[in-house]
Each structure stands twice: as structure tokens, then as C-alpha cells.
Enzyme design. Structure first.
Site, PDB file in Angstrom:
ATOM      1  N   THR A   1       0.695  -1.049  -0.035  1.00 31.40           N
ATOM      2  CA  THR A   1      -0.108  -0.026   0.092  1.00 31.40           C
ATOM      3  C   THR A   1       0.737   1.164  -0.085  1.00 31.40           C
ATOM      4  O   THR A   1       0.678   2.049  -0.697  1.00 31.40           O
ATOM      5  CB  THR A   1      -1.012   0.047   1.366  1.00 31.40           C
ATOM      6  OG1 THR A   1      -1.895  -1.111   1.409  1.00 31.40           O
ATOM      7  CG2 THR A   1      -1.590   1.059   1.243  1.00 31.40           C
TER       8      THR A   1
ATOM      9  N   ASN B   1      -6.783  -9.040  -7.347  1.00 30.55           N
ATOM     10  CA  ASN B   1      -6.786  -9.688  -6.001  1.00 30.55           C
ATOM     11  C   ASN B   1      -7.950 -10.745  -5.838  1.00 30.55           C
ATOM     12  O   ASN B   1      -8.037 -11.629  -5.040  1.00 30.55           O
ATOM     13  CB  ASN B   1      -6.511  -8.634  -4.937  1.00 30.55           C
ATOM     14  CG  ASN B   1      -7.519  -7.418  -4.779  1.00 30.55           C
ATOM     15  OD1 ASN B   1      -7.576  -6.969  -5.886  1.00 30.55           O
ATOM     16  ND2 ASN B   1      -8.203  -7.295  -3.970  1.00 30.55           N
TER      17      ASN B   1
ATOM     18  N   GLN C   1       0.047  -8.894  -6.159  1.00 29.47           N
ATOM     19  CA  GLN C   1      -0.746 -10.345  -6.187  1.00 29.47           C
ATOM     20  C   GLN C   1       0.282 -11.322  -6.922  1.00 29.47           C
ATOM     21  O   GLN C   1       0.183 -12.453  -7.321  1.00 29.47           O
ATOM     22  CB  GLN C   1      -2.011 -10.388  -6.599  1.00 29.47           C
ATOM     23  CG  GLN C   1      -3.037  -9.716  -5.698  1.00 29.47           C
ATOM     24  CD  GLN C   1      -3.197 -10.534  -4.328  1.00 29.47           C
ATOM     25  OE1 GLN C   1      -2.786 -11.851  -4.598  1.00 29.47           O
ATOM     26  NE2 GLN C   1      -3.807 -10.099  -3.329  1.00 29.47           N
TER      27      GLN C   1
ATOM     28  N   SER D   1       4.452  -6.809  -1.827  1.00 34.45           N
ATOM     29  CA  SER D   1       4.357  -6.730  -0.445  1.00 34.45           C
ATOM     30  C   SER D   1       4.695  -8.119  -0.034  1.00 34.45           C
ATOM     31  O   SER D   1       4.189  -9.083  -0.628  1.00 34.45           O
ATOM     32  CB  SER D   1       2.967  -6.445  -0.266  1.00 34.45           C
ATOM     33  OG  SER D   1       2.453  -6.882   1.043  1.00 34.45           O
TER      34      SER D   1
ATOM     35  N   CYS E   1     -14.971  -4.578   4.463  1.00 34.05           N
ATOM     36  CA  CYS E   1     -14.739  -3.345   5.047  1.00 34.05           C
ATOM     37  C   CYS E   1     -14.329  -3.316   6.244  1.00 34.05           C
ATOM     38  O   CYS E   1     -14.437  -4.034   7.162  1.00 34.05           O
ATOM     39  CB  CYS E   1     -15.846  -2.295   4.434  1.00 34.05           C
ATOM     40  SG  CYS E   1     -17.340  -2.598   5.502  1.00 34.05           S
TER      41      CYS E   1
END
Lengths: 359, 371
Positions: free
Chosen positions: B70, B146, B174, B194, B320
Site C-alpha cells: 500500500t 486480487n 498479487q 508486499s 470493509c
């Protein structure tokens, strides 16, 4: 495998203790956290509450699931809430939330998840006798929430448990502390859940309803000020009228006595005991009975016209399927259209209706 | 527990863990210090950087360590606020770490065009070509989605960017460990990665930035990472990240083969026993072992709970903040009906899953979804 009970978990003390009690009773307990309101700009604490719920459930070793009922809440509760305010009435969203969300959407969801009962941390009791389920007041009279549950029916009550209904709040907090729950001292939620504190109320309503300022009249028709919009005021309201106690003949505060919706005029009266603030009776609609409807001749009936009011002796003088007329033994202060009148026979909640008019 | 959610995160590889632990035990120095402990720490970071660069056929100075994938995405996008050309072209099914960032930097004059995707979740290079404006300063399109695992025609998209002389970024979070990844082959200007998606640690990621491609830093301070990302380095995290990259690239063919086997076994078995399953995403061009499956008539949140009770972990939609399951916007953009959308789960296999696990999963799915 033991019966599955699914607890509506808010992250508060009451639902946490509820879950722990049921687990100790040997049920297979799961919790569901409901998100009923969307939006980042409000004063909703859903995020914090969810974290609490997660920590509590982890501590109790109970699975926690989440579900989003914001559509149901918006369509079935909030729209009605806004319409009522737009019509100058003072609705009670918690009553509708119980019927439409907690004891409908959540109940259905829990049963889909395999529950044989749901449980909530409400302060009320359910009594089963001869295949009839009665809603009773909580043992802790101070915390009794049966007023908010009067729209439940046999189906809902037969599928629900209120495990803390026979425990007082002080004891519930003590239990929470004994169980090692992090939220044992968490403040009780107050006010309308999606608005938060009362001070945000005006600002909140303004987003949804056009503001129509107008004049304030005394009960004798004299202009004595201006109001910001009738929706902002409720019957019997004292604060925020902008009329000093010095106005008028006596040094007494002013109260909202009535709303003239056609002419957009707020009508006020001076002094808490002013006769225009009191009414002997009311008409109500959207009548609902938890068990079968009582006879209109029924004696010893009492009612609350607002949450936490002492029961008021009354008679139901006219009764049809949807409407009723009620006369009180004593005149009632600030009977408020849009609020619920809830009927009791001693400890038992019989049902209720929405106040439409007073006389 | 049976874990089938490797696109969400992966457990740390034992060899990675070993390297991280020994680094933590022995090397606490601040890499910016000039004494022995500091120099040792710095040298560990630099050898990690070289390891990653070699694995991707990049140069060391093209690897910038970050705190997450991110953050890598954020640094690329926020960098634009200092640039003249502030128009971005992206796709409609990017991760929120792209789409929400673009909304956040709108007040700084950044605008963007979201390219649609087809029913498989692919971006069409022709659409990209047509969306280019005079002030387009960046194209950012994910390599692998993803939620459905579809692989974008990334080389064709990069070709369009090159022809128009526009920098190209790809969120490749990914992709590593599931698709070949050489920067000689995929000639993007920037790539985000990541660690925890390929058996490395959480809280560490990196950005590949092609030499001479511009980057305006957003985290300013002590000048670490060649001024591009300040903050004292997460030494053991970086060591673990590098080891995880090395293992992912070295064992790529083996891992892909394993995932493909699990996937085909799973799909065949499921189709044999289940009448109401639909697989989403591209049938061929997708990451191995990533399966988006809809069970019409079965709500995904109920299914997830039922699987969870049996110790089977998969995911649905995008969760969420407060944990509520909502329809997935990715599936929505691909044109799935709301009904199909909310009956969809994602299964993502990993290196430690076995054929036995596949059987457990298929049996449970059949039990809970056959109406």
C-alpha cells in the site's frame, strides 16, 4: 452438539455479559455484530464498537461474525424517522429498529446461520405460559427496556432470549468485571444511535429536511419570538426557545405547548404547570398487541407515553383493530405525537401504539 | 485448520523465519550509524537489496524498501502532486490502495480515468490508448487482480505507455510467486510488492523504480533509501522480505505447478459434485490457485460462517473496516449480477495445501451449497 444461540453483539457491556452467561449455560454461542449505518461523516462509533466486540469475543472464545443491515435500517427505519420529523412529529427510531432490524433482519440472519434462538442484551423478560409468550418488564425497573420492545410479536418472542433481564445493571457491570471484560466500565449508549449526542441533532436533521423558520406565538396568539423550524422542537421542550424567563408576566420558563403545522407557528406557554401543556387523553394508531387484544373494559391498565416514565393509570375507551382512544386518570404533561404509548398490566407489557392526537 | 486464503496473506516460510530471527537476535544497529553495529546493519540491508534486485533482474538502486505494498502504491501516486502532468489512467478494479488514494489527491489537482474491464476482468490496451490525454502523467494498472486472479495483458499495456512516453506503474502485489517477474521482460517504470503475499513478513514491502524514473518522496526525514523513503529500516523485515523473494523466484515453476494441480483437482471435483457453481475470472489467463467461485442461491457470508465453523478459511468480496461483507465492486465491474456477486467466495491455495485439503474443501462446499 448443543443448541446454537446467536447473540446480537454491540461491543457494549450488556451484550457481552449476555454472551458469556449463555456460554456458561452450555449453549453453542456465536455473536453477530450489526452495522446499521453507513457514512464517515457522522458521529457513529461503529468502528470502535466493532473493535470492542472483537476483543470481547476473542476473550470469551466465541466466534464473531459481521453483517451489514444499513439498507434495511435506511429503508425501514430512517426514512420513517425523517418523514415523521418533516411532519412535525417526534418519532422513536429505536422502537422501529427493534421490529425491523434486530428482531427481523438479524433474527432471520441468525436462523439462516443455524440458530435455534437469538439473544440480545435488552433489559426485559420473556415468560412462556400455555404456549403464549409474554413480554415482562426487567427486574431492574430503572433499566427496563420493554417500552422499546412493544412491537414484538409471538414469533419474535418465541425465538428470543434476554438473559440479563432478571439482573440489575450494577450486577451486570460487576459480572463484566469479574469475567475480565475490557468494556465493563464502558458508557451506556444514549441518544439516537446514528446521530450521537443531542448537540449534533439540529445539524444532522438539517442535512435531510429543508429548514423552514417561522414565528413563535404564546398560547394567546401574541408573537414572542422566532423558531428555526418546527422539526427542531418537541412537545414540552424548555431549552432552546430563545425566550427569556423575563418575558411575560412571571419569572417562569417557557415550554413548547403545540405546533401549528399549517401556519408554521410554534406555540409556547409559560410555566411548567400551564394547563395547555396537559391533556387528559389521546388517540393513537398502528396499534399492536403482543398477546390477544384486551377488552376495552379491562381494568388496572396503565401506560407509559415516554421511556422511563412511571406507569400512568388509564382506560382504553375506544378500541378498533388499529386505533385506540385512551383517557388517563391524571392529566399528562406534553403528550407527543409520533412517540409511542405502551400499555402495561402490572409487570406485563401488553403492546402499544403511536400517538396521533391528544385532547 | 484448513487455510485457503493465501491472496489475503500467507504464513511466513520457515527459512524466512529463521533468517529473520537470527537477524533480530544479532543485529540491532541503526543502519545510519557509522560504527561497527551500524555498518553491519547497513550491509545486511544492502545485501538484501542486491538479492531482490538479482531475483527480478533489476539493479540494486532500483529497489526501495517500504512499509507495505500500500505504501509503495501511495508513494507513486502522491509523487504526482509535484508534477505538471497530473492525469492518471487506471482500471476500475484496482485495489483501494490505488483508487482511494486517487480520490484523496484530487484536491492537489490530480484527475483520473478509470478504464473498464471485460467480463473476465481484463483491461483492453486499445481503451488505454484512447484514454491518453495531453496531461497524462502516469498509467497505473494492476498486474493480477486480487479478487478473481485475472492476469492483465501487462506487456501490451506497457507497450502503449512506451509509445506515448508515459510512465507506467503496476500494482504487482498479487503477482510475485505466481507469475514470472523479470523487469527485463516486464518493462514497467514502477512496480509495487508486499512481503506477506509470498511467505514473507507483514509490514514490509518494496517499490521497484526503474533507473531515472522520477519519484518525489512523501516520507521525509533522515534520508534513508536514497532520500526516497525516510525512517529507520526494519532490518529483520527486510532480510525476511529478500529471502522470501529469493525463494519465490527460485521455486517459481515448482510453486506454479503445485498450485495448478490443486486448482484443477479442486475444479474437477467440485464440478463433479456440485451443480450450481460458476467460476469467475479468465479461464486461462489467471493466477494459479486463485479461484473466484459463485454458488448461486447461497449467500457468501452464510457460507463463510459455515466453513469457518469447520475450520475452513476462505474469503468473500472485500471486507470493509468494521468487518461487514458487501457486494464486491470488482465483480460488479465485471458485470456480475448482484445475486451472483453476493454468492461468490475466493479460494486461494498456497504452498502448504495438499490434495487432502482439496478434498476437505470440496466436501464442505458440496455439503453447504447443494440445495
Amino acid at each position: 452438539m448443543s443448541d446454537t444461540v446467536i447473540v446480537g453483539m454491540s461491543g457494549g457491556v450488556d451484550s457481552s455479559v449476555t454472551a458469556k452467561i449463555l456460554k456458561d449455560q452450555g449453549y453453542n454461542v456465536e455473536c453477530v455484530f450489526m452495522k446499521n449505518w453507513e457514512g464517515d461523516d457522522d458521529n457513529c462509533n461503529a468502528e470502535e464498537d466493532y473493535k470492542d466486540a472483537l476483543s470481547i469475543c476473542d476473550h470469551l472464545d466465541i466466534p464473531l461474525r459481521s453483517v451489514n443491515f444499513s439498507n434495511e435500517y435506511w429503508n425501514k427505519v430512517f426514512q420513517h424517522f425523517i418523514n415523521e420529523y418533516a411532519n412535525g412529529r417526534t418519532p422513536n427510531p429505536d422502537v422501529l429498529c427493534n421490529r425491523e432490524v434486530k428482531f427481523k433482519a438479524f433474527l432471520d440472519y441468525a436462523f439462516e446461520l443455524g440458530a435455534v434462538k437469538i439473544a440480545t442484551g435488552h433489559y426485559a423478560q420473556i415468560n412462556e405460559s400455555e404456549n403464549q409468550f409474554q413480554l415482562l418488564k426487567a427486574l431492574d425497573a430503572n433499566k427496563d427496556q420493554s417500552y422499546f420492545l412493544y412491537l414484538l410479536g409471538q414469533n419474535e418472542l418465541s425465538k428470543s432470549l434476554f438473559p440479563i433481564g432478571d439482573i440489575d445493571k450494577v450486577k451486570v457491570r460487576k459480572l463484566a468485571e469479574d469475567y475480565g471484560l475490557i468494556n465493563y466500565a464502558k458508557k451506556d449508549s444514549t441518544g439516537v444511535c446514528f446521530i450521537g449526542e443531542q448537540k449534533f441533532f439540529k445539524e444532522f436533521l438539517k442535512k435531510y429536511i429543508p429548514v423552514k423558520p417561522g414565528l413563535i406565538h404564546t398560547i394567546d396568539g401574541k408573537i414572542c419570538g422566532e423558531h428555526d423550524g418546527l422539526m427542531y422542537y418537541t412537545m414540552g421542550q424548555r431549552k432552546g426557545l430563545g425566550i427569556g424567563g423575563g418575558y411575560g408576566l412571571k419569572e417562569e420558563p417557557w415550554f413548547v405547548a403545540d405546533k401549528d403545522l399549517d401556519n408554521n407557528i410554534l406555540i409556547v406557554a409559560q410555566g411548567h404547570d400551564h394547563p395547555s401543556l396537559f391533556h387528559q387523553g389521546l388517540e393513537a394508531d398502528q396499534l399492536h398487541w403482543i398477546n390477544e387484544a384486551p377488552k376495552s373494559s379491562m381494568k388496572n391498565i396503565s401506560a407509559k407515553i415516554r421511556y422511563r416514565q412511571d406507569d400512568q393509570e388509564c382506560k382504553i375507551t375506544e378500541l378498533s383493530k388499529n386505533n385506540c382512544k385512551v383517557i388517563f386518570n391524571n392529566p399528562q404533561f406534553a403528550i407527543t405525537p409520533g412517540q409511542s404509548i405502551v400499555f402495561y398490566l402490572n409487570n406485563q407489557c401488553l403492546g402499544g401504539a403511536i400517538i396521533d392526537k391528544r385532547f | 485448520m484448513s487455510y485457503f486464503d493465501h491472496s489475503a496473506t500467507t504464513p511466513i516460510h520457515p527459512l524466512v523465519m529463521e533468517k529473520m530471527n537470527s537477524t533480530s537476535e544479532s543485529h540491532f544497529g541503526n543502519p545510519s550509524s557509522i560504527h561497527t553495529s551500524g555498518r553491519k546493519a547497513k550491509s545486511i540491508i544492502e545485501s538484501s537489496r542486491r538479492m531482490i534486485a538479482e531475483s527480478l533482474h533489476a539493479s540494486s538502486n532500483e529497489i526501495i524498501f517500504t512499509g507495505s505494498g500500500t505504501e509503495a502504491n501511495n508513494s507513486i501516486l502522491w509523487s504526482l502532486i509535484y508534477e505538471k502532468n497530473k492525469h492518471v489512467i487506471t482500471s476500475s478494479i484496482e485495489h483501494p490502495a490505488i483508487l482511494k488514494v486517487l480520490d484523496s489527491i484530487a484536491p492537489f489537482g490530480v484527475t483520473y480515468t478509470k478504464l473498464p474491464v471485460n467480463k473476465f476482468g481484463e483491461v483492453n490496451p486499445r481503451n488505454l490508448e484512447e484514454s491518453i490525454k495531453d496531461n497524462t502523467g502516469l498509467i497505473s494498472i494492476m498486474m493480477i487482480n486480487n479478487e478473481v486472479g485475472t492476469i492483465n495483458p501487462i506487456k501490451d499495456l506497457i507497450k502503449v505507455a512506451e509509445e506515448n512516453n508515459i510512465p507506467f506503474h503496476s500494482d504487482a502485489v498479487q503477482a510475485l510467486g505466481k507469475a514470472p517477474l523479470s523487469v527485463k521482460d516486464i518493462r514497467a517504470d514502477y512496480l509495487s510488492f508486499s512481503g506477506h503475499k509470498f511467505y514473507g513478513p507483514k509490514g514490509v514491502g518494496f517499490l521497484y523504480k526503474k533507473n531515472k524514473s522520477k519519484l518525489n518522496p512523501i516520507i521525509i526525514g533522515g534520508g534513508q533509501e536514497d532520500q526516497f523513503r525516510a525512517g529507520t529500516e526494519n532490518i529483520s523485515g527486510i532480510v525476511g522480505l529478500a529471502e522470501a523473494v529469493r525463494l519465490a523466484i527460485e521455486n517459481l515453476d515448482k510453486r506454479i505447478l503445485h498450485l495448478e494441480k490443486l486448482e484443477s483437482e479442486f475444479k474437477n471435483k467440485l464440478l463433479q459434485y456440485s451443480s450450481n457453481v460458476i467460476f469467475n475470472g479468465h479461464p486461462d489467463k489467471h493466477a494459479p490457485g486463485v479461484i473466484s467461485a459463485s454458488f448461486l442461491g447461497k449467500r457468501s457470508d452464510i457460507l463463510l460462517a459455515e466453513l469457518d465453523r469447520e475450520g475452513i478459511e476462505v474469503s468473500s468480496g472485500s471486507a470493509c473496516g468494521s468487518g461487514s461483507v458487501k457486494p464486491s465492486f470488482v465483480l460488479g465491474e465485471m458485470g456480475l449480477s448482484e445475486n451472483q456477486n453476493t454468492s461468490t467466495i475466493r479460494i486461494s491455495f498456497g504452498r502448504s495445501n495438499s490434495m487432502e485439503d482439496v478434498n476437505i474443501l470440496v466436501n464442505a462446499l458440496v455439503k453447504f451449497t447443494n440445495v
